[in-house]
Design an enzyme around this catalytic site. Structure first.
Site, PDB file in Angstrom:
ATOM      1  N   ARG A  67       0.848  -1.192   0.000  1.00 60.81           N
ATOM      2  CA  ARG A  67       0.000   0.000   0.000  1.00 60.81           C
ATOM      3  C   ARG A  67       0.878   1.234   0.000  1.00 60.81           C
ATOM      4  NH1 ARG A  67      -2.080   1.531   4.084  1.00 60.81           N
ATOM      5  NH2 ARG A  67      -1.196   0.047   5.559  1.00 60.81           N
ATOM      6  N   TYR A 195      -1.849  -3.752  -6.414  1.00 59.46           N
ATOM      7  CA  TYR A 195      -1.471  -4.482  -5.206  1.00 59.46           C
ATOM      8  C   TYR A 195      -2.437  -4.291  -4.034  1.00 59.46           C
ATOM      9  CZ  TYR A 195       1.507  -7.090  -2.139  1.00 59.46           C
ATOM     10  OH  TYR A 195       1.993  -8.066  -1.315  1.00 59.46           O
ATOM     11  N   GLY A 196      -2.839  -5.376  -3.441  1.00 52.34           N
ATOM     12  CA  GLY A 196      -3.479  -5.409  -2.115  1.00 52.34           C
ATOM     13  C   GLY A 196      -4.464  -4.298  -1.849  1.00 52.34           C
ATOM     14  N   GLY A 197      -4.254  -3.619  -0.732  1.00 47.95           N
ATOM     15  CA  GLY A 197      -5.167  -2.590  -0.276  1.00 47.95           C
ATOM     16  C   GLY A 197      -5.322  -1.415  -1.231  1.00 47.95           C
ATOM     17  N   LYS A 204      -9.491  -2.090   2.500  1.00 50.66           N
ATOM     18  CA  LYS A 204      -9.131  -0.881   3.253  1.00 50.66           C
ATOM     19  C   LYS A 204      -9.936   0.341   2.775  1.00 50.66           C
ATOM     20  CE  LYS A 204      -5.862  -3.168   5.425  1.00 50.66           C
ATOM     21  NZ  LYS A 204      -6.106  -3.662   6.787  1.00 50.66           N
ATOM     22  N   HIS A 224     -10.399  -1.519  12.505  1.00 53.27           N
ATOM     23  CA  HIS A 224      -9.302  -2.362  12.025  1.00 53.27           C
ATOM     24  C   HIS A 224      -9.026  -3.418  13.089  1.00 53.27           C
ATOM     25  CE1 HIS A 224      -4.889  -2.405  10.375  1.00 53.27           C
ATOM     26  NE2 HIS A 224      -5.619  -3.358   9.848  1.00 53.27           N
ATOM     27  N   SER A 246       0.637  -2.819  12.553  1.00 52.78           N
ATOM     28  CA  SER A 246       1.217  -3.884  11.744  1.00 52.78           C
ATOM     29  C   SER A 246       2.403  -4.523  12.473  1.00 52.78           C
ATOM     30  CB  SER A 246       1.653  -3.340  10.395  1.00 52.78           C
ATOM     31  OG  SER A 246       2.556  -2.293  10.584  1.00 52.78           O
ATOM     32  N   CYS A 248       2.435  -7.019  14.565  1.00 52.10           N
ATOM     33  CA  CYS A 248       2.180  -7.511  15.926  1.00 52.10           C
ATOM     34  C   CYS A 248       1.530  -8.886  15.924  1.00 52.10           C
ATOM     35  CB  CYS A 248       1.310  -6.522  16.694  1.00 52.10           C
ATOM     36  SG  CYS A 248       2.172  -5.015  17.152  1.00 52.10           S
ATOM     37  N   GLY A 249       1.237  -9.460  14.740  1.00 53.40           N
ATOM     38  CA  GLY A 249       0.705 -10.818  14.686  1.00 53.40           C
ATOM     39  C   GLY A 249      -0.796 -10.906  14.890  1.00 53.40           C
ATOM     40  N   ASP A 273      -9.080  -9.060  10.333  1.00 57.75           N
ATOM     41  CA  ASP A 273      -8.598  -7.723   9.968  1.00 57.75           C
ATOM     42  C   ASP A 273      -9.592  -6.589  10.221  1.00 57.75           C
ATOM     43  OD1 ASP A 273      -6.427  -6.160   8.965  1.00 57.75           O
ATOM     44  OD2 ASP A 273      -7.471  -5.944   7.063  1.00 57.75           O
ATOM     45  N   ASN A 362       6.703  -8.344   2.122  1.00 58.50           N
ATOM     46  CA  ASN A 362       5.258  -8.085   2.179  1.00 58.50           C
ATOM     47  C   ASN A 362       4.481  -9.065   1.285  1.00 58.50           C
ATOM     48  OD1 ASN A 362       2.973  -6.590   3.100  1.00 58.50           O
ATOM     49  ND2 ASN A 362       2.992  -5.361   1.218  1.00 58.50           N
ATOM     50  N   SER A 363       5.074 -10.225   0.993  1.00 57.69           N
ATOM     51  CA  SER A 363       4.365 -11.200   0.162  1.00 57.69           C
ATOM     52  C   SER A 363       3.161 -11.760   0.918  1.00 57.69           C
ATOM     53  CB  SER A 363       5.311 -12.316  -0.278  1.00 57.69           C
ATOM     54  OG  SER A 363       5.899 -12.944   0.841  1.00 57.69           O
ATOM     55  N   GLY A 489       0.536 -19.414  21.094  1.00 65.24           N
ATOM     56  CA  GLY A 489      -0.565 -20.148  21.734  1.00 65.24           C
ATOM     57  C   GLY A 489      -0.685 -19.890  23.232  1.00 65.24           C
TER      58      GLY A 489
HETATM   59  O1  TSX Z   1       2.298 -13.213  16.101  1.00 67.72           O
HETATM   60  C1  TSX Z   1       2.978 -13.156  17.128  1.00 67.72           C
HETATM   61  N1  TSX Z   1       2.358 -13.311  18.357  1.00 67.72           N
HETATM   62  C2  TSX Z   1       0.872 -13.452  18.444  1.00 67.72           C
HETATM   63  C3  TSX Z   1       0.492 -14.836  18.291  1.00 67.72           C
HETATM   64  C4  TSX Z   1      -0.707 -15.338  18.586  1.00 67.72           C
HETATM   65  N2  TSX Z   1       4.335 -12.928  17.031  1.00 67.72           N
HETATM   66  C5  TSX Z   1       4.978 -12.675  15.730  1.00 67.72           C
HETATM   67  C6  TSX Z   1       4.984 -11.192  15.470  1.00 67.72           C
HETATM   68  C7  TSX Z   1       5.297 -10.829  14.071  1.00 67.72           C
HETATM   69  C8  TSX Z   1       4.109 -10.943  13.158  1.00 67.72           C
HETATM   70  C9  TSX Z   1       5.080 -12.914  18.167  1.00 67.72           C
HETATM   71  N3  TSX Z   1       6.397 -12.723  18.356  1.00 67.72           N
HETATM   72  C10 TSX Z   1       4.484 -13.103  19.415  1.00 67.72           C
HETATM   73  C11 TSX Z   1       3.095 -13.328  19.526  1.00 67.72           C
HETATM   74  O2  TSX Z   1       2.553 -13.492  20.613  1.00 67.72           O
HETATM   75  N4  TSX Z   1       5.460 -13.001  20.359  1.00 67.72           N
HETATM   76  C12 TSX Z   1       6.621 -12.777  19.694  1.00 67.72           C
HETATM   77  C13 TSX Z   1       7.949 -12.602  20.336  1.00 67.72           C
HETATM   78  C14 TSX Z   1       8.597 -13.957  20.506  1.00 67.72           C
HETATM   79  C15 TSX Z   1       9.307 -14.518  19.471  1.00 67.72           C
HETATM   80  C16 TSX Z   1       9.909 -15.760  19.629  1.00 67.72           C
HETATM   81  C17 TSX Z   1       9.794 -16.444  20.835  1.00 67.72           C
HETATM   82  C18 TSX Z   1       9.063 -15.881  21.871  1.00 67.72           C
HETATM   83  C19 TSX Z   1       8.474 -14.636  21.703  1.00 67.72           C
HETATM   84  N5  TSX Z   1      10.454 -17.672  20.965  1.00 67.72           N
HETATM   85  C20 TSX Z   1      10.559 -18.490  22.062  1.00 67.72           C
HETATM   86  O3  TSX Z   1      10.077 -18.179  23.104  1.00 67.72           O
HETATM   87  C21 TSX Z   1      11.263 -19.761  21.887  1.00 67.72           C
HETATM   88 MN    MN Z   2      -4.932  -4.725   8.332  1.00 67.48          MN
END
Ligand code: TSX
Ligand code: MN
Length: 586
Positions: A67, A195-197, A204, A224, A246, A248-249, A273, A362-363, A489
């Site tokens: 974007r 591309y995308g958004g 978006k 969002h 962005s 943060c997973g 999203d 960004n793939s 998890g």
């Molecule tokens: O998505 C992530 N989450 C949410 C999951 C449900 N990520 C990836 C972020 C980039 C998109 C994370 N990265 C998370 C997280 O909760 N935490 C971390 C940081 C992290 C990375 C590796 C480890 C631990 C924490 N590894 C071990 O503990 C072995």
């Molecule tokens: Mn988004």
């Protein structure tokens, strides 16, 4: 008499001059036709049909891989209605400037008429859009990401109640690329990007920027946010919506495999999203996912970080700008190990280790939501799911505790409005710089964000049972730079604490920023986390937060007089709680 839709299609065809117009019905036969055309003209590359049936790879132009916020505009008559955080043009000026780029842009090309519904087909909260595009890839992607085709035309009938979006690839020159929103007339123009958004206008452009404007006008919320359901051992499901900047997973959290499954806690996905939320007839905030698919970042996705999307993306999936192995399977960094010998990079060249990544950072995968094993059985409920909690968050190495709860709705709005996250990718500048991103809506709010905070403040009192508001930080580090929390998890333990707070079961410790878990109230069995680590995770340092409060003030200064008084009031209250706690610990 032609319908409003037919008139707009004719008018747009007179401008863009396509050689052919195709009305998309969304059928499988049509998708097969589009796929065959894209395979023959090189838009699609066939992936391994044994291991990835009906999966294809698309390589976008290397200058068109994300974007482009610098050429994204909110076009309103008054500059202040777009606000200080949006690019702005006067609608008439924007049209005069960009109309020539559409003039004849589709010569020799097909114009696809792509009618689509954002939201479940039978929900009163869903809305219709129609995208005109000269990209078959966009048409095929819209079929995954929305309810596309006949189903939308049937719902529309002869009505004019749809959001028109005109899209052309143009010449893909970044200097002739514009993403224009006209919220006062609910219109989208996008040219110069596939591309995308920038190009899938339902996402978006409509579901966030135009919809946020509609939502304020009509008294609902377009956010969002992911939507998930947390099932407890009795089988009861509590729904939560979460906004993160962005990197943060967000998708990983929405599709999480719970570490407490044996104890009866499971996570169900409603969306990853966007959330459209209305005050339901029961006084609860009711959320629908306007989308029908996941358009997720591929790198970093593997069987550990997101097993559900890995399983989902093995059929009927479009991969964009990933690498491809010699076995014609998609590949990206963080999948597992090093790429196998013979891997082709995202630009189509044979990949050699060293200088650059095999997949573009960004793939993406574009996958039907229906293919995720974690999908909630309620994801298409017409009334939406009742939201009991909002979760805000960010990536903060030192400052923010693992989780805290706001005192009330107004304080919760302040917590969302002051969200910030630290940058990770070196490509976007310095690493570890904190950027403010209120409610993760900075690039997506279709109007003045000061008014947006006001709208949030006004929504709480309309609800019989407003969601509790929490803030999380999975990314806190110790003095050696090691993550303190295992994440992924294990985050279900934090969700369980929220549920226990909602149910009045969990104890909390008051701090100047809000309530953190009493150490014994978090379910940590099976995890080896020392008492010291837990204290580090939950610590609130008043000196650090006083600096943060100053930075918040500077950010709010942008909005001047338009900032709602309640937000200033919350900031003053925070400052005074911080100074009292600093005195108490002296
Ligand atoms: O998505 C992530 N989450 C949410 C999951 C449900 N990520 C990836 C972020 C980039 C998109 C994370 N990265 C998370 C997280 O909760 N935490 C971390 C940081 C992290 C990375 C590796 C480890 C631990 C924490 N590894 C071990 O503990 C072995
Ligand atoms: Mn988004």
């Amino acid at each position: 008499m032609s319908t409003p839709l037919e008139s707009w299609v004719e008018e747009s065809a007179r401008l863009t001059k396509p050689s052919k117009i195709v009305w998309c019905d969304g059928s499988e036969a049509e998708n097969d036709r589009l796929t065959a055309e894209m395979l023959s003209d090189g838009t699609f590359i066939e992936l391994n049909q044994k291991t990835y049936p009906n999966c294809h790879l698309h390589r976008s132009n290397p200058n068109d891989v994300a974007r482009t916020e610098s050429v994204t505009f909110i076009c309103t008559r008054q500059r202040d209605d777009a606000g200080p955080t949006n690019n702005w043009m006067v609608p008439a000026d924007a049209k005069e400037k960009v109309r020539p780029l559409f003039d004849g842009a589709m010569k020799g090309r097909t114009m696809y008429v792509v009618p689509y519904i954002m939201g479940p087909a039978n929900s009163p909260y869903s809305k219709i859009g129609v995208e005109l595009t000269d990209s078959a890839y966009v048409a095929a992607s819209m079929r995954i990401m929305s309810r596309m085709g006949k189903i939308a035309l049937d719902r529309l009938g002869r009505s004019d109640d749809f959001v028109p979006g005109l899209h052309s690839l143009g010449d893909l020159n970044p200097s002739r690329r514009f993403i224009l929103h006209f919220p006062e007339e609910k219109l989208i123009w996008s040219v110069g990007s596939g591309y995308g958004g920038n190009a899938l206008l339902g996402k978006k452009c409509f579901a966030l920027r135009i919809a946020s404007w509609m939502a304020r006008e009509q008294g609902w919320m377009a956010e969002h946010m992911l939507i998930l359901g947390l099932e407890d051992p009795s089988g009861k499901v509590t729904y939560m919506a979460a906004a993160f900047p962005s990197a943060c997973g967000k998708t990983n959290l929405a599709m999480m495999v719970s570490a407490l499954e044996k104890q009866g806690y499971r996570v169900w996905t409603v969306g990853d999203d966007i959330a459209w939320m209305h005050v339901g007839s029961d006084g609860m905030l009711r959320a629908i996912n306007p989308e029908a698919g996941f358009f997720g970042v591929a790198p970093g996705t593997n069987a550990k970080t997101n097993p559900n999307v890995i399983e989902a993306a093995h059929k009927n999936t479009i991969f964009t700008n990933t690498a491809m192995t010699a076995a014609h399977e998609p590949w990206w960094e963080g999948m597992d190990g090093a790429p196998p010998a013979g891997t082709i990079d995202w630009k189509g060249n044979s990949w050699t280790p060293g200088n650059s990544t095999a997949a573009h950072p960004n793939s993406r995968y574009t996958v039907p939501a229906s293919q995720s094993p974690s999908l909630s059985s309620h994801w298409e409920d017409p009334e939406g799911v009742p939201i009991s909690a909002f979760i805000f968050g960010g990536r903060r190495a030192r400052l923010a505790p693992l989780v805290y709860e706001s005192h009330n709705w107004q304080h919760g709005v302040f917590v969302g409005a002051t969200m910030a996250s630290e940058t990770t990718a070196a490509a976007t500048g310095a690493v570890g710089v904190s950027r403010r991103d209120p409610m993760a809506m900075l690039p997506f709010c279709g109007y003045n964000m000061a008014d947006y905070f006001g709208h949030w403040l006004a929504m709480g009192p309309k609800l019989k049972n407003p969601p509790r508001v929490f803030h999380v930080n999975w990314f806190r580090k110790d003095a050696d730079g090691k993550f303190l929390w295992p994440g992924y998890g294990e985050n279900v333990r934090v969700l369980k604490w929220m549920l226990d707070r909602i149910e009045g079961r969990a104890a909390a410790t008051e701090t100047p920023i809000g309530n953190v878990p009493a150490p014994s109230s978090l379910t940590l069995d099976g995890l080896s986390i020392s008492r010291d680590t837990l204290n580090e995770l939950l610590k609130v340092d008043s000196a650090d937060w006083s600096e943060e409060e100053q930075a918040i003030g500077q950010f709010f200064d942008k909005f001047g007089e338009r900032l709602p008084p309640a937000i200033c009031q919350e900031q003053k209250a925070l400052a005074s709680r911080l100074s009292r706690s600093a005195v108490a610990t002296e």
